[in-house]
Scaffold this motif. Structure first.
Motif, PDB file in Angstrom:
ATOM      1  N   ALA A   1       0.842  -1.188   0.000  1.00 58.90           N
ATOM      2  CA  ALA A   1       0.000   0.000   0.000  1.00 58.90           C
ATOM      3  C   ALA A   1       0.880   1.242   0.000  1.00 58.90           C
ATOM      4  O   ALA A   1       2.041   1.193   0.428  1.00 58.90           O
ATOM      5  N   ALA A   2       0.341   2.377  -0.458  1.00 54.79           N
ATOM      6  CA  ALA A   2       1.156   3.587  -0.553  1.00 54.79           C
ATOM      7  C   ALA A   2       0.271   4.815  -0.692  1.00 54.79           C
ATOM      8  O   ALA A   2      -0.921   4.726  -0.989  1.00 54.79           O
ATOM      9  N   ARG A   3       0.900   5.977  -0.483  1.00 60.56           N
ATOM     10  CA  ARG A   3       0.257   7.275  -0.733  1.00 60.56           C
ATOM     11  C   ARG A   3       0.718   7.774  -2.100  1.00 60.56           C
ATOM     12  O   ARG A   3       1.912   7.763  -2.404  1.00 60.56           O
ATOM     13  N   VAL A   4      -0.232   8.265  -2.914  1.00 59.17           N
ATOM     14  CA  VAL A   4       0.073   8.657  -4.288  1.00 59.17           C
ATOM     15  C   VAL A   4      -0.372  10.097  -4.536  1.00 59.17           C
ATOM     16  O   VAL A   4      -1.506  10.481  -4.237  1.00 59.17           O
ATOM     17  N   TYR A   5       0.563  10.889  -5.089  1.00 58.21           N
ATOM     18  CA  TYR A   5       0.264  12.239  -5.562  1.00 58.21           C
ATOM     19  C   TYR A   5       0.382  12.245  -7.090  1.00 58.21           C
ATOM     20  O   TYR A   5       1.295  11.621  -7.650  1.00 58.21           O
ATOM     21  N   LEU A   6      -0.509  12.970  -7.745  1.00 62.49           N
ATOM     22  CA  LEU A   6      -0.434  13.112  -9.201  1.00 62.49           C
ATOM     23  C   LEU A   6      -0.807  14.545  -9.562  1.00 62.49           C
ATOM     24  O   LEU A   6      -1.891  15.024  -9.217  1.00 62.49           O
ATOM     25  N   GLN A   7       0.113  15.233 -10.265  1.00 64.45           N
ATOM     26  CA  GLN A   7      -0.112  16.637 -10.593  1.00 64.45           C
ATOM     27  C   GLN A   7       0.317  16.921 -12.024  1.00 64.45           C
ATOM     28  O   GLN A   7       1.371  16.464 -12.473  1.00 64.45           O
TER      29      GLN A   7
ATOM     30  N   ILE B   1      -5.022   2.929 -11.345  1.00 63.02           N
ATOM     31  CA  ILE B   1      -5.152   3.558 -12.649  1.00 63.02           C
ATOM     32  C   ILE B   1      -5.431   5.045 -12.467  1.00 63.02           C
ATOM     33  O   ILE B   1      -6.199   5.443 -11.586  1.00 63.02           O
ATOM     34  N   ALA B   2      -4.752   5.857 -13.281  1.00 64.54           N
ATOM     35  CA  ALA B   2      -5.042   7.285 -13.371  1.00 64.54           C
ATOM     36  C   ALA B   2      -5.742   7.487 -14.703  1.00 64.54           C
ATOM     37  O   ALA B   2      -5.183   7.179 -15.754  1.00 64.54           O
ATOM     38  N   GLU B   3      -6.953   7.994 -14.679  1.00 67.54           N
ATOM     39  CA  GLU B   3      -7.766   8.009 -15.885  1.00 67.54           C
ATOM     40  C   GLU B   3      -8.412   9.371 -16.112  1.00 67.54           C
ATOM     41  O   GLU B   3      -8.392  10.240 -15.257  1.00 67.54           O
ATOM     42  N   ASN B   4      -8.964   9.526 -17.330  1.00 62.22           N
ATOM     43  CA  ASN B   4      -9.641  10.773 -17.742  1.00 62.22           C
ATOM     44  C   ASN B   4      -8.711  11.981 -17.633  1.00 62.22           C
ATOM     45  O   ASN B   4      -9.089  13.046 -17.147  1.00 62.22           O
TER      46      ASN B   4
ATOM     47  N   SER C   1      -0.327  22.775 -15.763  1.00 57.62           N
ATOM     48  CA  SER C   1      -1.466  23.512 -15.197  1.00 57.62           C
ATOM     49  C   SER C   1      -1.459  23.538 -13.674  1.00 57.62           C
ATOM     50  O   SER C   1      -2.116  24.383 -13.057  1.00 57.62           O
ATOM     51  N   GLY C   2      -0.736  22.605 -13.053  1.00 56.00           N
ATOM     52  CA  GLY C   2      -0.743  22.498 -11.596  1.00 56.00           C
ATOM     53  C   GLY C   2      -1.941  21.740 -11.052  1.00 56.00           C
ATOM     54  O   GLY C   2      -2.068  21.562  -9.837  1.00 56.00           O
ATOM     55  N   THR C   3      -2.839  21.295 -11.934  1.00 54.98           N
ATOM     56  CA  THR C   3      -4.035  20.580 -11.500  1.00 54.98           C
ATOM     57  C   THR C   3      -3.663  19.266 -10.819  1.00 54.98           C
ATOM     58  O   THR C   3      -2.826  18.513 -11.308  1.00 54.98           O
ATOM     59  N   ARG C   4      -4.288  19.007  -9.684  1.00 55.30           N
ATOM     60  CA  ARG C   4      -4.048  17.766  -8.950  1.00 55.30           C
ATOM     61  C   ARG C   4      -5.101  16.726  -9.324  1.00 55.30           C
ATOM     62  O   ARG C   4      -6.277  17.068  -9.498  1.00 55.30           O
ATOM     63  N   HIS C   5      -4.693  15.481  -9.402  1.00 57.44           N
ATOM     64  CA  HIS C   5      -5.593  14.396  -9.780  1.00 57.44           C
ATOM     65  C   HIS C   5      -5.506  13.270  -8.763  1.00 57.44           C
ATOM     66  O   HIS C   5      -4.501  13.114  -8.070  1.00 57.44           O
ATOM     67  N   PHE C   6      -6.569  12.483  -8.709  1.00 54.96           N
ATOM     68  CA  PHE C   6      -6.607  11.310  -7.848  1.00 54.96           C
ATOM     69  C   PHE C   6      -6.579  10.055  -8.713  1.00 54.96           C
ATOM     70  O   PHE C   6      -6.824  10.107  -9.914  1.00 54.96           O
ATOM     71  N   VAL C   7      -6.265   8.933  -8.097  1.00 54.89           N
ATOM     72  CA  VAL C   7      -6.183   7.675  -8.829  1.00 54.89           C
ATOM     73  C   VAL C   7      -7.169   6.682  -8.219  1.00 54.89           C
ATOM     74  O   VAL C   7      -7.704   6.890  -7.131  1.00 54.89           O
TER      75      VAL C   7
END
Length: 284
Positions: free
Chosen positions: A45-51, A95-98, A55-61
């Protein structure tokens, strides 16, 4: 003829937002990864950041498993520039989508005993990238040395903790499920208590990750209708739902001690701080 066209025009206008979003999704990109321990090659398990870098927009997975990921999305009420957006993942691929086409920074963390891993990912319009594996490397293993991590100042919903604790590699959690900020109010009637049933038993996630669910924070901000900050005290590892309001602190301490609970001081510069060790036996 005109009266026939007007409803159709209105219909197409109302559909425009949907059609635009549909067009965006058709051209959206995605990628997926799995996370393993570099030594054991087992999923972790882990903590995930995606930016988005541009644009600086943050996303979730999203976790590709029966166990859902936990999304954390907070902005500080006093400092709007203080933002924390991340996803806590179970030990499963994600998965990081859309995602719009562009460059993304992926950051993966797992508690304090692993090195952070980062990846720069550039996605073309409509690209779907196959699963890759990211290995997290330990720099130390405290369990092997007889040390276990714990957290007592924890304001997370009890339902989130099984995933969050694994993602942070936190061994022992004592969430403050009872939380009262009003003077003379018993925790059983606390204004910030967690909802739902709080069990009076240890929750074992596995042999090295456990939760004791009944813990209380007295954090007194108001007396009657007046704002009047007094003090803060944690009562940890109690069994019953505490029935005493604060002040007076002494009956609280007596009930806590009778149940084998621990007391821990918080906010050491608050007015009641200097009296708590004497009246309750609380430690710093």
């Amino acid at each position: 003829m005109l009266t026939t066209l007007v409803p159709k025009i209105h219909m197409w206008i109302s559909l425009l937002p949907f059609l635009c979003s549909l067009g965006t999704l058709i051209h959206a990109a995605e990628f997926s990864f799995s996370i393993v321990d570099s030594a054991t090659q087992q999923p972790v398990a882990a903590r995930v950041y995606l930016q988005n870098v541009d644009s600086g927009t943050r996303h979730f997975v999203r976790a590709l498993s029966a166990t859902d990921a936990v999304i954390y999305e907070r902005q500080n009420w006093a400092n709007k520039n203080s933002i924390e957006h991340h996803t806590s993942l179970p030990a499963a691929p994600f998965i990081a989508e859309n995602l719009p086409a562009g460059s993304y920074l992926l950051t993966i963390e797992r508690g304090k005993e692993y090195f952070t891993e980062t990846r720069r990912i550039v996605l073309a319009e409509g690209e779907s990238r196959l699963i890759e594996t990211i290995e997290l490397r330990r720099w130390i293993n405290m369990e092997e040395r007889g040390w276990f991590s714990g957290e007592t100042h924890l304001h997370r919903p009890l339902s989130e903790l099984p995933v969050v604790m694994q993602a942070e590699d936190l061994n022992v959690a004592m969430p403050l499920t009872y939380w009262v900020t009003q003077a003379f109010t018993a925790p059983s009637q606390g204004n910030k208590n967690q909802s739902g049933e709080i069990p009076d038993q240890l929750i074992e996630l596995d042999s090295t990750h456990v939760i004791w669910p009944r813990n209380t924070e007295y954090e007194i901000f108001t007396v009657g209708e007046h704002q009047h900050t007094l003090g803060a005290l944690f009562v940890l590892n109690h069994h019953s739902i505490l029935s005493q309001g604060a002040p007076d602190w002494k009956p609280i301490a007596e009930q806590a001690k009778s149940e084998g609970a621990l007391m821990d001081m918080d906010k050491l510069d608050w007015p009641f701080a200097m009296t708590l060790p004497h009246t309750t036996g609380a430690t710093l």
